[in-house]
Design an enzyme around this catalytic site. Structure first.
Site, short mmCIF file in Angstrom:
data_model
loop_
_atom_site.label_atom_id
_atom_site.label_comp_id
_atom_site.label_asym_id
_atom_site.label_seq_id
_atom_site.Cartn_x
_atom_site.Cartn_y
_atom_site.Cartn_z
CG HIS B 46 -1.94 1.04 1.23
ND1 HIS B 46 -3.21 0.83 0.74
CD2 HIS B 46 -1.89 2.33 1.63
CE1 HIS B 46 -3.89 1.96 0.84
NE2 HIS B 46 -3.13 2.88 1.39
CG HIS B 92 -11.29 2.90 2.22
ND1 HIS B 92 -11.98 3.23 3.36
CD2 HIS B 92 -9.99 2.84 2.60
CE1 HIS B 92 -11.12 3.39 4.36
NE2 HIS B 92 -9.91 3.16 3.92
#
Lengths: 233, 732, 80
Positions: B46, B92
Site C-alpha cells: 500500500h 477503500h
C-alpha cells in the site's frame, strides 16, 4: 436589505445562501459566528442548511442552544425577520421559534432530489412575489425532514394561513400518503411554515440552489425577491 | 502487547525473510516492536508500491498545464485565471466489504483530506463502485451500506457527490470496489506540499484524537489478529464527517495565513507514514514525543500510536512564531492541537514515549532501500474476434432487456441519496450529461469530471481495456464540450504474486499509457489496490476483473456553453464516428445471448482524437443541442438514454449499414458520439471537410423512440423499465 | 454519579425506524412482534454524591437539550 447568515460548526450551505442573497439583493450578506453574543443591525437573519454540531443528538438540537440563538430569539420577538432553510428550519423548531418538529424521513433514507412545492399563501414577506397555488421546483437534501406537530397545532397553522409551502407532484397535486407527492412523509405534506407574526419562516427544501440562470433554473428567486421587496423600505 | 521481534513476527507483519534481513542490516540490531511496525507499514504494498512501481513509471505525467504530478498527496493542474484543480482517486475496497458503511465513509473522508491538504477547497466527489451478483443477499447489504456511507459522509461535509459509475459482476462477490475521487480548487500560488523544512520547526498534530482504530490494517489480516492480539482493538475505522468539516474549514483558514511550512494528512499507517514522508521528502530528521499526542483511549503503546489509522487527523510543520496563531484557529473550530515534535538535523525518525526511545531509524534507507519487485508476469493472449451472431430476440426486446439490466439501469435511486447541489455551483447533475459539471466559484468556468472503466473489456484484453478506460473518460469530458486535462488512476487488480495477474497489470498500464500519450491526457495522481480476491468455501480464491478505474477532469471556459443529454424537439440526430457493429464483449452479447466472449471493440486512438476534437469544436461553435457518447449497450441505448433524459422522442431512419441491424444498434464501437443539432447541414459539411465520419440518423420530436423498422417505445415506458432495477432490489 | 437518560418518541408520534425494524422482524419470521419503538440512551457522569441532586440535574439536562418535548418523552435513572 441587510442580511446576516449564521454559521454553526457543521453548517455547509452558507456559500449557497450567500450567493443567492447577493444575486437577488445585490448586496453581500455578513457572516455571523454561533458563539457571538450580539447581533449587528440587520433586516434579515438566515439560518442556512448543513449539519450543525454533526446533528449528532437530534438535528438542530445543539445549534438551538448556541449563544447567538438567544440574540436571534429577541431579534424575532422585536419583529425581526428570520429565515431557516433545512437545518436552519430544524434549529428554529428546536428553539421553538416555529411550531412542530422534523423527524427522520418516512423512507429512512436521505433524500437528495429535485422536487416540487406549492405556495400556500402569498401573504407573507417570504412569499409575496408568488401567487397562492404557484408550483415551483426546489431541490431536497435532508435526512430528517418529516414535519410533525400535534393535530391541534396543525389545525391552527392551517386556520391562521401559516402553512407557507406544501410538497406536491409536478402537476401540483398534494397527497400526504403518496411518497411521489410527499417524499419524506410530512404531516399534511407541509414543507414550510410561518410564525404567528409571519416574520419567521422555515422550510426544508433549498430555493437558494435555484436562483442562477447560468446554472439552469431560477425557480427559487421569488423567495429572495419577496424579502427584498418587504425589507427595502 | 508483548511480542518478541523475530523473523516469524516480521512475516506476520507482512515482511518477507529477505525484507526482514534488510531491516536487520539497516538497523545493525534487532529492531524494537515499534520499529518493526514502522518498517512493515512503510514497506507494505500500500505505501511502497513495490510490485507496481516499475510499471507506473512508464505512464506519461507531464504537460504544460500540469503543476504537480504523482508523488504529492494529489495531482494539480492549471485551469486558468490563476486557479488549479487538485484531484485524486483512491480505493477503500477491503474495509468496504468488512463494514460497508464505515468502509465507504472513511474512503470518502480519506480522499477529501488528500485534496484539502494541498490547500484546495473540495468542490466535488465522485465514486467508481463495483459490486457482486445483485441476486446475492451479501451484495444488497454491501450496496446499502456503501451508498449510505458515501452519502452520510459527503452530505455532511457539504461536498457535492456529482458523479461516478456502478458495475456488477460475480467476480466482485467477496471483494467489492469502492474507489472515491475528490476534486478541489486552489489558487496556483497557494499550493501546500508535504516536504518538511527548517531544523527546529515544530511538528504539530491537529484534528481528532488517536485511538486504536485499524492498527496494522494494511499488513495483517484480521484473522491473524484474533489469534495473537488483544480483543479490544477495533479494526474498522469509524468516520466522523462533522470533525472533517471542521478540519477543512480550520485548515483552509490557516492556509490563508503564512504559518504552514508543510502539511500532510494521516492516512494509511497514520502518524508513521505522515512523519516519515514529510521528513524524508524534506531531507531532515524528525523527533516525535508521543506523550503529547491527543489520545482517545488510555494506556496506548508507542506501537499502537504510530500505527493507528484513526481518521480526521493531520500533521503540519509550522513556522515557530506562528504556532499560537494556528492554535487559536484550531481551538475556534473545537479541534485538538498539539505540538508533538520537532524537526532535527539527524536525518532519523526518533520516537519517544514515557521517557523511553521506542524507535530510532535512519530515514534515507527506510525510503531508498524499500523493496522494489520486478514480479514475474505472463501475458494472457487476447481472444479472437467473435463470428457472426444471430439476433435471437429482436430489436425491441433486446433494447428493453438492456435498459433493465443492472449495468445500464437508472442509478437515480443511488444518486437521490447523494447531495449533488451543495455548494451552489453544480451545473450538470449525475445523469444529466456524460460528465458532471461544477462551476468554479467566482468565474464562468466549469470543471467537467468523470470516472470510467469497462472491466469486462480488461478481462478479455487488459491492454485494450486499459486504453479504452482512458479513451472513454476523455470522450465523456469531450461530449460536454470541455477540454480534457488530466487523469487520476485507481488500479484494482488481484494477487500480484500470480504471474497472470501481474501480466494483466502490466498490459493495462501499457494500454493506458498509449492512450494518455495519444490524447495529451497525463496521469497526475493515483492509487494501486492489489490482492483483490474473492475467497470461496472450498479454499480457492479468484481474482476480481482487472479494473483500472480512470478518474478525469476537463475545463470549459463558459459553463453555460456545456451540453448534456437532454435534446429539444426539432433537432437532427447525427452520428460522429464509424459503427462497424462490434459485438465482442458487448452487453448485448452478455445480456441477450448470455455469452461473455470475443475481443473487446477496437481502440483507434487517432480516430478517437480526431472525432473528439471535432465534437468539442462543434459544441464551442454553438452547433450542438445535446451530445452523448456511444458506450455500454451501443447506439440504440445511447439514443434511448437521450430520449429518457429529455422526455423528447425521436424518429430514426433506416440506417445504411454494412452490418446486421442488431450489430448496428448494439455494437459497442468506440470513438463515436450522437449529436442533436439544429444546424445539421453545417455540422455535416464541417465533418466532411475535416475527414470525420458523419452520418444522419434521424430527428427529435414526439414522446417516443420510433424506428423505421416499426418499433415505437415511449419515453415514459423506457423510464419505467430503466428505473425498476434499484428500487426493486433495495426497497423490498 | 452515573446518570442514564432514556429518550423515547411520544406515544402516537410515528417512528419510522421502529416501523422499519418491525417490518424486518416480520421478514425474519418473528410473527408475534407488536409495535417496535426506537429510543436512545445517554449515559453521563456528574460530579456529586447526592442522588437527588443528580436526578434533578439529569431532569434539567433532559428538558433543556437531550429531549425535544414536542415529540419525545424521557426518563432519568441514577445508576450508582
Amino acid at each position: 436589505m441587510k442580511a446576516g447568515i449564521v454559521l454553526f460548526p457543521g453548517t455547509n450551505r452558507e456559500r449557497d445562501m450567500a450567493q443567492a442573497l447577493r444575486l437577488v439583493s445585490g448586496r453581500d450578506p455578513v457572516m455571523l459566528w454561533h458563539r457571538d453574543t450580539s447581533l449587528p443591525q440587520l433586516d434579515l437573519v438566515v439560518l442556512p442548511g448543513g449539519f450543525s454540531f454533526g446533528d449528532y443528538l437530534r438535528s438542530g438540537a445543539m445549534g438551538a442552544h448556541s449563544p447567538l440563538m438567544r440574540e436571534i430569539r429577541s431579534f424575532a420577538e422585536r419583529g425581526g425577520h428570520v429565515l431557516g432553510v433545512c437545518n436552519g428550519f430544524q434549529i428554529l423548531t428546536e428553539a421553538q421559534l416555529l411550531p412542530g418538529a422534523l423527524l427522520r424521513n418516512a423512507g429512512m433514507r436521505f433524500l437528495a432530489q429535485e422536487h416540487f412545492l406549492r405556495v400556500e399563501t402569498a401573504d407573507s414577506p417570504f412569499t409575496r412575489d408568488w401567487s397562492k397555488g404557484d408550483v415551483f421546483r426546489a431541490p431536497l437534501a435532508h435526512g430528517d425532514g418529516n414535519y410533525t406537530a400535534a393535530p391541534d397545532v396543525l389545525d391552527r397553522l392551517e386556520a391562521e394561513d401559516r402553512v407557507a409551502f406544501r410538497y406536491v407532484s409536478a402537476q401540483g397535486q398534494d397527497d400526504a400518503a403518496d411518497r411521489r407527492c410527499n417524499p419524506n412523509g410530512s404531516q399534511r405534506s407541509i414543507a414550510g411554515v410561518l410564525s404567528e407574526n409571519r416574520r419567521v419562516c422555515g422550510l426544508m427544501p433549498h430555493p437558494e440552489n435555484l436562483v442562477d440562470p447560468d446554472l439552469g433554473a431560477t425557480d427559487g428567486v421569488p423567495l429572495f425577491s419577496s424579502l427584498v421587496k418587504s425589507l427595502v423600505a | 502487547m508483548s511480542m518478541t521481534v523475530n523473523a516469524e513476527l516480521a512475516a506476520r507483519f507482512g515482511l518477507s525473510a529477505e525484507e526482514y534481513q534488510k531491516v536487520l542490516d539497516i538497523m545493525g540490531r534487532v529492531p524494537s516492536l515499534t520499529e518493526l511496525g514502522i518498517f512493515s507499514v512503510m514497506w507494505s504494498e500500500h505505501c511502497s508500491y513495490k510490485s507496481s512501481r516499475v510499471h507506473l513509471k512508464t505512464l506519461p505525467t507531464k504537460a504544460p498545464w500540469v503543476i504537480h504530478g504523482p508523488g504529492e498527496n494529489a495531482g494539480v493542474v492549471d485551469i486558468g485565471e490563476g486557479l488549479a484543480a487538485v484531484f485524486k482517486m483512491e480505493s477503500h475496497n477491503h474495509p468496504s466489504f468488512i463494514e460497508p458503511y464505515q468502509g465507504a465513509a472513511t474512503g470518502v473522508g480519506g480522499i477529501l483530506r488528500d485534496v484539502f491538504t494541498m490547500g484546495a477547497r473540495p468542490v466535488a466527489n465522485l465514486n467508481a463502485l463495483r459490486f457482486g451478483d445483485p441476486s446475492l443477499p451479501v451484495t444488497r447489504r454491501v450496496i446499502d451500506g456503501v451508498v449510505r456511507g458515501i452519502g452520510g459522509y459527503g452530505n455532511c461535509v457539504g461536498v457535492p457527490t456529482v458523479g461516478g459509475e456502478i458495475n456488477f459482476h460475480p467476480a466482485y462477490n467477496g471483494n467489492p470496489l469502492v474507489n472515491a475521487m475528490t476534486v478541489g480548487i486552489a489558487r496556483t500560488d497557494k499550493i501546500f506540499l508535504s516536504a518538511a523544512a527548517g531544523i527546529g520547526n515544530p511538528v504539530v498534530y491537529v484534528g481528532s484524537k488517536t485511538g486504536r482504530d485499524g492498527i496494522h490494517g494494511a499488513t495483517m489480516s484480521s484473522a491473524e489478529f484474533d489469534e495473537h492480539a488483544a480483543s479490544k482493538r477495533p479494526t474498522v475505522q469509524v468516520g466522523d464527517p462533522f470533525t472533517e468539516k471542521l478540519l477543512i474549514e480550520a485548515c483552509l483558514e490557516l492556509m490563508a495565513t503564512d504559518a504552514i511550512v508543510a502539511i500532510q494528512d494521516m492516512g494509511a499507517a497514520g502518524l508513521t507514514s505522515s512523519a516519515v514522508e514529510m521528513a524524508g521528502k524534506g531531507g531532515v530528521g524528525i523527533e516525535l514525543d508521543l506523550d503529547k499526542v491527543p489520545q482517545r483511549e488510555t494506556g496506548m503503546t508507542a506501537y499502537e500510536m504510530m500505527l493507528s489509522e484513526s481518521q480526521e487527523r493531520m500533521l503540519m510543520v509550522l513556522k515557530p512564531e506562528r504556532t499560537e496563531t494556528a492554535r487559536t484557529i484550531f481551538e475556534k473550530w473545537d479541534l485538538d492541537f498539539a505540538v508533538v515534535g520537532v524537526l532535527t538535523d539527524t536525518a532519523r525518525i526518533t520516537v519517544r514515549h514515557n521517557g523511553r526511545t521506542e524507535a530510532d531509524i535512519p530515514l534515507a534507507p527506510l525510503a531508498d532501500e524499500a523493496p522494489l519487485y520486478h514480479r514475474p508476469l505472463v501475458h494472457t493472449p487476447p481472444p479472437g474476434r467473435i463470428g457472426i451472431v444471430a439476433d435471437p430476440v429482436g430489436i425491441e426486446h433486446a433494447l428493453l432487456t438492456l435498459l433493465a439490466c443492472p449495468d445500464l439501469a437508472s442509478r437515480a435511486w443511488v444518486w437521490n441519496q447523494y447531495d449533488s447541489g451543495v455548494g451552489g455551483q453544480t451545473s450538470r447533475r449525475p445523469g444529466a450529461a456524460d460528465a458532471a459539471i461544477v462551476r468554479v466559484e467566482g468565474t464562468r468556468r466549469g470543471l467537467a469530471m468523470t470516472t470510467d472503466c469497462t472491466p469486462r473489456y480488461c478481462q478479455a484484453d487488459a491492454h485494450a481495456g486499459g486504453a479504452q478506460a482512458v479513451a472513454e473518460a476523455w470522450r465523456n469530458i469531450t461530449a460536454t464540450g470541455a477540454l480534457p486535462l488530466a487523469v487520476t488512476d485507481n488500479l484494482n487488480f488481484g494477487n500480484p504474486e500470480k504471474p497472470e495477474i501481474m501480466g494483466q497489470f502490466a498490459d493495462a498500464v501499457r494500454g493506458m499509457g498509449e492512450a494518455c500519450r495519444a490524447l495529451d491526457f497525463p496521469v497526475v495522481s493515483g492509487n494501486v489496490s492489489l490482492y483483490n480476491q474473492t475467497s470461496h468455501p472450498n479454499g480457492i480464491s479468484t481474482p476480481i476483473l482487472p479494473t483500472p478505474a480512470i478518474g478525469a477532469i476537463g475545463v470549459i471556459e463558459d459553463v453555460t456553453k456545456a451540453v448534456g443529454l437532454a435534446m429539444p424537439e426539432g433537432c437532427e440526430l447525427v452520428l460522429i464516428g464509424e459503427i462497424r457493429g462490434e459485438l465482442g464483449q458487448s452487453l448485448w452479447l452478455r445480456e441477450i445471448c448470455h455469452r461473455e466472449e470475443g475481443a473487446p471493440p477496437v481502440i483507434d486512438l487517432t480516430a478517437e482524437r480526431r472525432n473528439g476534437d471535432f465534437v468539442r469544436r462543434m459544441i464551442a461553435e454553438g452547433r450542438v443541442e445535446a451530445c452523448h457518447d456511444i458506450a455500454d449497450g451501443g447506439l440504440l441505448v445511447t439514443i434511448a438514454e437521450m430520449v429518457m433524459a429529455s422526455g423528447t422522442g425521436c424518429y430514426l431512419e433506416r440506417p445504411h449499414f454494412g452490418t446486421s441491424l442488431h450489430a448496428w444498434y448494439f455494437g459497442e464501437d468506440q470513438a463515436c458520439y450522437v449529436i442533436a443539432t439544429k444546424q445539421a447541414r453545417e455540422l455535416i459539411d464541417a465533418a466532411e471537410s475535416s475527414h470525420v465520419p458523419v452520418r444522419h440518423l434521424g430527428r427529435s420530436g414526439g414522446d417516443a423512440l420510433v424506428l423505421n423498422e416499426g418499433m415505437k417505445l415511449s419515453a415514459e415506458r423506457m423510464r419505467e423499465v430503466n428505473g425498476a432495477f434499484f428500487p426493486k432490489l433495495m426497497e423490498r | 454519579m452515573k446518570i442514564r437518560v432514556n429518550v423515547m418518541l411520544k406515544e402516537g408520534v410515528l417512528d419510522p425506524q421502529g416501523k422499519a425494524i418491525g417490518h424486518a422482524f416480520e421478514v425474519l419470521g418473528f410473527s408475534n412482534v407488536g409495535e417496535v419503538r426506537v429510543g436512545k440512551t445517554i449515559e453521563l457522569e456528574v460530579d456529586t454524591a447526592d442522588r437527588e441532586a443528580a436526578a434533578a440535574q439529569g431532569e434539567a439536562m433532559a428538558r433543556e437539550l437531550l429531549a425535544n418535548l414536542v415529540i419525545e418523552d424521557f426518563a432519568v435513572e441514577v445508576a450508582e
